[in-house]
Scaffold this motif. Structure first.
Motif, mmCIF file in Angstrom:
data_model
loop_
_atom_site.group_PDB
_atom_site.id
_atom_site.type_symbol
_atom_site.label_atom_id
_atom_site.label_comp_id
_atom_site.label_asym_id
_atom_site.label_seq_id
_atom_site.Cartn_x
_atom_site.Cartn_y
_atom_site.Cartn_z
ATOM 1 N N GLY A 80 -12.648 16.724 74.395
ATOM 2 C CA GLY A 80 -12.487 15.285 74.202
ATOM 3 C C GLY A 80 -11.344 14.676 75.007
ATOM 4 N N GLY A 81 -10.647 15.478 75.822
ATOM 5 C CA GLY A 81 -9.580 14.958 76.659
ATOM 6 C C GLY A 81 -8.193 15.023 76.055
ATOM 7 N N TYR A 82 -8.057 15.589 74.871
ATOM 8 C CA TYR A 82 -6.749 15.726 74.252
ATOM 9 C C TYR A 82 -6.134 17.058 74.662
ATOM 10 C CZ TYR A 82 -8.365 11.918 71.342
ATOM 11 O OH TYR A 82 -8.835 10.720 70.908
ATOM 12 N N GLY A 83 -4.818 17.110 74.649
ATOM 13 C CA GLY A 83 -4.179 18.376 74.959
ATOM 14 C C GLY A 83 -2.710 18.201 75.290
ATOM 15 N N TYR A 84 -2.081 19.324 75.640
ATOM 16 C CA TYR A 84 -0.666 19.303 76.006
ATOM 17 C C TYR A 84 -0.357 20.456 76.953
ATOM 18 C CZ TYR A 84 0.150 23.184 72.787
ATOM 19 O OH TYR A 84 0.113 24.394 72.166
ATOM 20 N N ARG A 85 0.780 20.338 77.625
ATOM 21 C CA ARG A 85 1.330 21.395 78.465
ATOM 22 C C ARG A 85 2.761 21.636 78.011
ATOM 23 N NH1 ARG A 85 -1.177 17.926 81.258
ATOM 24 N NH2 ARG A 85 0.643 16.817 82.031
ATOM 25 N N ARG A 86 3.138 22.889 77.901
ATOM 26 C CA ARG A 86 4.476 23.238 77.457
ATOM 27 C C ARG A 86 5.010 24.329 78.371
ATOM 28 N NH1 ARG A 86 5.898 23.462 71.346
ATOM 29 N NH2 ARG A 86 8.132 23.530 71.576
ATOM 30 N N GLN A 87 6.260 24.187 78.821
ATOM 31 C CA GLN A 87 6.874 25.189 79.688
ATOM 32 C C GLN A 87 8.262 25.526 79.176
ATOM 33 O OE1 GLN A 87 6.859 23.618 83.674
ATOM 34 N NE2 GLN A 87 4.765 24.267 84.006
ATOM 35 N N ARG A 88 8.673 26.767 79.429
ATOM 36 C CA ARG A 88 10.018 27.209 79.087
ATOM 37 C C ARG A 88 10.486 28.176 80.162
ATOM 38 N NH1 ARG A 88 9.827 30.478 74.109
ATOM 39 N NH2 ARG A 88 9.673 32.233 75.492
ATOM 40 N N GLN A 89 11.692 27.957 80.650
ATOM 41 C CA GLN A 89 12.301 28.834 81.652
ATOM 42 C C GLN A 89 13.679 29.230 81.135
ATOM 43 O OE1 GLN A 89 11.234 29.925 84.801
ATOM 44 N NE2 GLN A 89 13.119 31.103 84.913
ATOM 45 N N ASP A 130 15.503 25.770 80.189
ATOM 46 C CA ASP A 130 14.855 24.500 80.470
ATOM 47 C C ASP A 130 13.498 24.518 79.789
ATOM 48 O OD1 ASP A 130 16.862 23.485 82.267
ATOM 49 O OD2 ASP A 130 16.124 24.925 83.738
ATOM 50 N N ARG A 131 13.181 23.448 79.057
ATOM 51 C CA ARG A 131 11.897 23.349 78.367
ATOM 52 C C ARG A 131 11.301 21.977 78.636
ATOM 53 N NH1 ARG A 131 12.894 24.677 72.190
ATOM 54 N NH2 ARG A 131 14.094 22.783 72.422
ATOM 55 N N SER A 132 9.983 21.911 78.584
ATOM 56 C CA SER A 132 9.313 20.617 78.687
ATOM 57 C C SER A 132 8.045 20.641 77.857
ATOM 58 C CB SER A 132 8.990 20.278 80.145
ATOM 59 O OG SER A 132 8.000 21.141 80.647
ATOM 60 N N PHE A 133 7.676 19.459 77.391
ATOM 61 C CA PHE A 133 6.459 19.289 76.605
ATOM 62 C C PHE A 133 5.846 17.959 77.024
ATOM 63 C CE2 PHE A 133 4.179 17.505 73.021
ATOM 64 C CZ PHE A 133 3.367 18.555 72.644
ATOM 65 N N THR A 134 4.570 17.970 77.430
ATOM 66 C CA THR A 134 3.896 16.753 77.875
ATOM 67 C C THR A 134 2.476 16.740 77.334
ATOM 68 O OG1 THR A 134 5.161 16.818 79.936
ATOM 69 C CG2 THR A 134 3.245 15.392 79.888
ATOM 70 N N THR A 135 2.105 15.613 76.731
ATOM 71 C CA THR A 135 0.723 15.456 76.281
ATOM 72 C C THR A 135 -0.112 14.890 77.423
ATOM 73 O OG1 THR A 135 1.019 13.189 75.515
ATOM 74 C CG2 THR A 135 1.524 14.954 73.945
ATOM 75 N N ASN A 136 -1.418 14.932 77.277
ATOM 76 C CA ASN A 136 -2.287 14.342 78.295
ATOM 77 C C ASN A 136 -2.035 12.843 78.429
ATOM 78 O OD1 ASN A 136 -3.369 16.814 78.728
ATOM 79 N ND2 ASN A 136 -5.416 16.330 77.985
ATOM 80 N N GLY A 137 -1.564 12.205 77.361
ATOM 81 C CA GLY A 137 -1.262 10.780 77.392
ATOM 82 C C GLY A 137 0.080 10.458 78.032
ATOM 83 N N GLY A 138 0.848 11.472 78.463
ATOM 84 C CA GLY A 138 2.117 11.250 79.138
ATOM 85 C C GLY A 138 3.335 11.277 78.243
ATOM 86 N N ARG A 139 3.166 11.408 76.945
ATOM 87 C CA ARG A 139 4.316 11.477 76.048
ATOM 88 C C ARG A 139 4.920 12.875 76.096
ATOM 89 N NH1 ARG A 139 2.610 8.097 70.674
ATOM 90 N NH2 ARG A 139 1.852 6.279 71.794
ATOM 91 N N GLY A 140 6.202 12.935 75.737
ATOM 92 C CA GLY A 140 6.839 14.246 75.692
ATOM 93 C C GLY A 140 8.309 14.170 76.001
ATOM 94 N N TRP A 141 8.896 15.307 76.398
ATOM 95 C CA TRP A 141 10.317 15.392 76.660
ATOM 96 C C TRP A 141 10.627 16.546 77.599
ATOM 97 C CZ3 TRP A 141 11.218 20.211 74.957
ATOM 98 C CH2 TRP A 141 10.520 20.672 73.850
ATOM 99 N N ASP A 142 11.807 16.488 78.206
ATOM 100 C CA ASP A 142 12.361 17.571 79.019
ATOM 101 C C ASP A 142 13.708 17.929 78.406
ATOM 102 O OD1 ASP A 142 10.264 17.529 80.972
ATOM 103 O OD2 ASP A 142 11.174 15.722 81.794
ATOM 104 N N ASP A 143 13.979 19.204 78.299
ATOM 105 C CA ASP A 143 15.128 19.684 77.557
ATOM 106 C C ASP A 143 15.891 20.693 78.411
ATOM 107 O OD1 ASP A 143 16.205 19.859 74.689
ATOM 108 O OD2 ASP A 143 15.889 21.964 75.188
#
Length: 164
Positions: free
Chosen positions: A67-76, A87-100
């Motif tokens: 249905g087009g929903y989802g997210y991407r998460r990375q950690r280094q 370093d961490r990041s979290f981004t939804t398909n809608g563009g919401r999220g954060w970088d840490d």
């Protein structure tokens, strides 16, 4: 009984020594993909990839639905004697999220740590801490925190330190 020639024994010893002295590959990678389908036709794919190299670790993870929903998460994570960084990041398909980003360092009687988070809507928050062993049975610290609304709070002082 016949004895093997000395040249063959020497060759075997050299080859065995060469094999044992070859360092193992430090970098390791692994991951997986999982696909699921629901009883009403919905589906999703989950992916995960991990890379390890000495004290460094990198993890990427994503989930996507039909249905087009989802997210991407990375950690280094990078680790060395006396310091570490994540370093961490979290981004939804809608563009919401954060970088840490989080950093720590220590050694020679001092410690410092910082963390900051940048949200994709432009807001941010952070905190910093430093502590120093004064060498006279006390330690000095300074801590600063900035909230998402921009307010800042600072604390500092000297405390007994029994580590001397």
């Amino acid at each position: 009984m016949k004895r093997p020639p000395i040249a063959i024994l020497a060759l075997c010893a050299m080859l065995g020594g060469a094999i044992l002295s070859t360092p193992a590959m430090a970098e390791r990678r692994h991951g997986h993909i999982a696909k699921v389908r629901g009883p009403f036709g919905g589906s999703a794919i989950s992916r995960r990839h991990v890379r390890r190299d000495g004290g460094d670790v990198s993890v990427r993870r994503s989930v996507q639905t039909a249905g087009g929903y989802g997210y991407r998460r990375q950690r280094q994570v990078d680790r060395e004697p006396g310091r570490s960084q994540m370093d961490r990041s979290f981004t939804t398909n809608g563009g919401r999220g954060w970088d840490d980003t989080r950093q720590r360092s220590w050694g020679d009687g001092a410690y410092s740590a910082s963390a900051s988070r940048q949200y994709h809507n432009g807001k941010s928050s952070s905190r910093n801490v430093t502590a120093t062993n004064n060498g006279d049975g006390t330690a000095t610290y300074n801590a600063t925190r900035t909230r998402i609304d921009g307010t800042t709070r600072t604390r500092s002082g000297t405390v007994p330190y029994p580590g001397n």
